[in-house]
Motif scaffolding. Structure first.
Motif, PDB file in Angstrom:
ATOM      1  N   UNK A   1      43.636  45.506  43.700  1.00 57.72           N
ATOM      2  CA  UNK A   1      42.515  44.691  43.227  1.00 57.72           C
ATOM      3  C   UNK A   1      42.471  43.358  43.978  1.00 57.72           C
ATOM      4  N   UNK A   2      43.635  42.797  44.253  1.00 60.93           N
ATOM      5  CA  UNK A   2      43.702  41.546  45.034  1.00 60.93           C
ATOM      6  C   UNK A   2      43.151  41.752  46.437  1.00 60.93           C
ATOM      7  N   UNK A   3      43.469  42.902  47.041  1.00 63.43           N
ATOM      8  CA  UNK A   3      42.967  43.212  48.388  1.00 63.43           C
ATOM      9  C   UNK A   3      41.441  43.295  48.393  1.00 63.43           C
ATOM     10  N   UNK A   4      40.873  43.923  47.365  1.00 64.13           N
ATOM     11  CA  UNK A   4      39.413  44.007  47.274  1.00 64.13           C
ATOM     12  C   UNK A   4      38.801  42.629  47.023  1.00 64.13           C
ATOM     13  N   UNK A   5      39.508  41.803  46.243  1.00 66.64           N
ATOM     14  CA  UNK A   5      39.031  40.446  45.973  1.00 66.64           C
ATOM     15  C   UNK A   5      38.933  39.630  47.260  1.00 66.64           C
ATOM     16  N   UNK A   6      39.978  39.673  48.078  1.00 59.85           N
ATOM     17  CA  UNK A   6      39.957  38.906  49.328  1.00 59.85           C
ATOM     18  C   UNK A   6      39.032  39.558  50.372  1.00 59.85           C
ATOM     19  N   UNK A   7      38.845  40.870  50.278  1.00 55.56           N
ATOM     20  CA  UNK A   7      37.862  41.530  51.140  1.00 55.56           C
ATOM     21  C   UNK A   7      36.459  41.035  50.810  1.00 55.56           C
ATOM     22  N   UNK A   8      36.208  40.847  49.515  1.00 54.17           N
ATOM     23  CA  UNK A   8      34.915  40.297  49.081  1.00 54.17           C
ATOM     24  C   UNK A   8      34.660  38.944  49.751  1.00 54.17           C
ATOM     25  N   UNK A   9      35.659  38.066  49.713  1.00 49.80           N
ATOM     26  CA  UNK A   9      35.484  36.746  50.319  1.00 49.80           C
ATOM     27  C   UNK A   9      35.371  36.849  51.836  1.00 49.80           C
ATOM     28  N   UNK A  10      36.068  37.804  52.418  1.00 51.54           N
ATOM     29  CA  UNK A  10      35.924  38.020  53.856  1.00 51.54           C
ATOM     30  C   UNK A  10      34.500  38.404  54.205  1.00 51.54           C
ATOM     31  N   UNK A  11      33.911  39.292  53.405  1.00 51.08           N
ATOM     32  CA  UNK A  11      32.516  39.696  53.619  1.00 51.08           C
ATOM     33  C   UNK A  11      31.574  38.501  53.517  1.00 51.08           C
ATOM     34  N   UNK A  12      31.804  37.673  52.505  1.00 53.08           N
ATOM     35  CA  UNK A  12      30.933  36.511  52.280  1.00 53.08           C
ATOM     36  C   UNK A  12      31.027  35.522  53.443  1.00 53.08           C
ATOM     37  N   UNK A  13      32.230  35.194  53.848  1.00 55.07           N
ATOM     38  CA  UNK A  13      32.408  34.218  54.934  1.00 55.07           C
ATOM     39  C   UNK A  13      31.850  34.736  56.262  1.00 55.07           C
ATOM     40  N   UNK A  14      32.011  36.032  56.521  1.00 51.11           N
ATOM     41  CA  UNK A  14      31.562  36.579  57.808  1.00 51.11           C
ATOM     42  C   UNK A  14      30.050  36.776  57.887  1.00 51.11           C
ATOM     43  N   UNK A  15      29.355  36.487  56.793  1.00 46.31           N
ATOM     44  CA  UNK A  15      27.895  36.464  56.868  1.00 46.31           C
ATOM     45  C   UNK A  15      27.427  35.322  57.770  1.00 46.31           C
ATOM     46  N   UNK A  16      28.276  34.307  57.893  1.00 49.36           N
ATOM     47  CA  UNK A  16      27.993  33.182  58.799  1.00 49.36           C
ATOM     48  C   UNK A  16      29.184  33.031  59.746  1.00 49.36           C
ATOM     49  N   UNK A  17      29.217  33.867  60.777  1.00 46.20           N
ATOM     50  CA  UNK A  17      30.370  33.897  61.684  1.00 46.20           C
ATOM     51  C   UNK A  17      30.518  32.603  62.479  1.00 46.20           C
ATOM     52  N   UNK A  18      29.414  31.927  62.711  1.00 43.33           N
ATOM     53  CA  UNK A  18      29.470  30.714  63.528  1.00 43.33           C
ATOM     54  C   UNK A  18      30.276  29.618  62.834  1.00 43.33           C
ATOM     55  N   UNK A  19      30.026  29.433  61.542  1.00 41.42           N
ATOM     56  CA  UNK A  19      30.666  28.335  60.816  1.00 41.42           C
ATOM     57  C   UNK A  19      31.897  28.738  60.018  1.00 41.42           C
ATOM     58  N   UNK A  20      31.980  30.035  59.638  1.00 40.93           N
ATOM     59  CA  UNK A  20      33.041  30.427  58.697  1.00 40.93           C
ATOM     60  C   UNK A  20      33.887  31.598  59.186  1.00 40.93           C
TER      61      UNK A  20
END
Length: 218
Positions: A60-79
């Motif tokens: 569940x922790x892995x999926x949680x951090x994957x979620x944040x990875x998805x969110x941050x990579x929506x803006x690859x330039x800044x995040x």
């Protein structure tokens, strides 16, 4: 509404979200992607939690951090760095999760399993190293982590050749393939085809890992 029906509905919602998100990447509709990319791991974790009596904390922790990875990579330039860090933690969680299934391994077996993934990472690093700049060290650390996850998944399958362990291995391989294409797309030669392959491989990999964990739970 009984439990089985809830799982079916949640699975269909995940499938719909995945299809729409892939479509958004294919047609390059960023607004649609911003809505549906964060829903990928959200709906997938709901499928998992509805399907088990006791959830695996590391998974569940892995999926949680994957979620944040998805969110941050929506803006690859800044995040991009934040996305990389989130997925690094997710892979560490996956390593911890997979290592729970492993019995004591001989050093030679570990080396033989690891060399496959280290060779792949070295090849990708050779292609992108000139364009990494200050990202060299973070990318090397990340490469070591995904290689370790692949190694653990391979050792796990070698010790017990079940369908659950095969799905976990395939999930790890596809996740590594998706990450490798991200590296090539960002630091070697960006193409739209890579963007499409990245999301398809990522979605399938996470789905396989979830199904593996459901079988382990049973």
């Amino acid at each position: 509404m009984n439990k089985k029906l809830k799982i079916i509905i949640a699975s269909l919602v995940f499938l719909l979200v995945a299809i729409i998100d892939v479509y958004a990447v294919v047609v390059q509709n960023k607004n649609l992607e911003i809505i549906f990319k964060p829903l990928l791991m959200t709906t997938l974790v709901i499928v998992y939690l509805l399907s088990v009596k006791k959830a695996n904390f590391w998974f569940v922790s892995a999926l949680f951090f994957s979620f944040w990875g998805d969110v941050f990579l929506l803006d690859k330039i800044n995040y991009f760095v934040f996305g990389l860090a989130s997925f690094l933690i997710a892979h560490i969680m996956y390593i911890k999760m997979t290592s729970q299934f492993l019995k004591k391994q001989f050093f030679t077996k570990v080396i033989r399993a690891a060399i496959i993934f280290i060779t792949l990472f070295t090849g990708v690093l050779f292609l992108i190293k000139d364009n990494l700049g200050e990202m060299l060290v973070p990318v090397i650390v990340y490469g070591i982590a995904i290689s370790a996850f692949g190694t653990c998944a391979l050792l796990n399958y070698q010790q017990d050749k079940t369908i659950a362990n095969l799905w976990l291995l395939l999930g790890a391989i596809l996740f590594i393939a998706s990450d490798s294409l991200i590296a090539l797309n960002n630091f070697y030669q960006p193409t739209h085809l890579f963007n499409v392959l990245i999301i398809v491989l990522y979605v399938v990999s996470q789905y396989l890992i979830v199904n593996s964990m459901l079988k382990h739970n049973k």
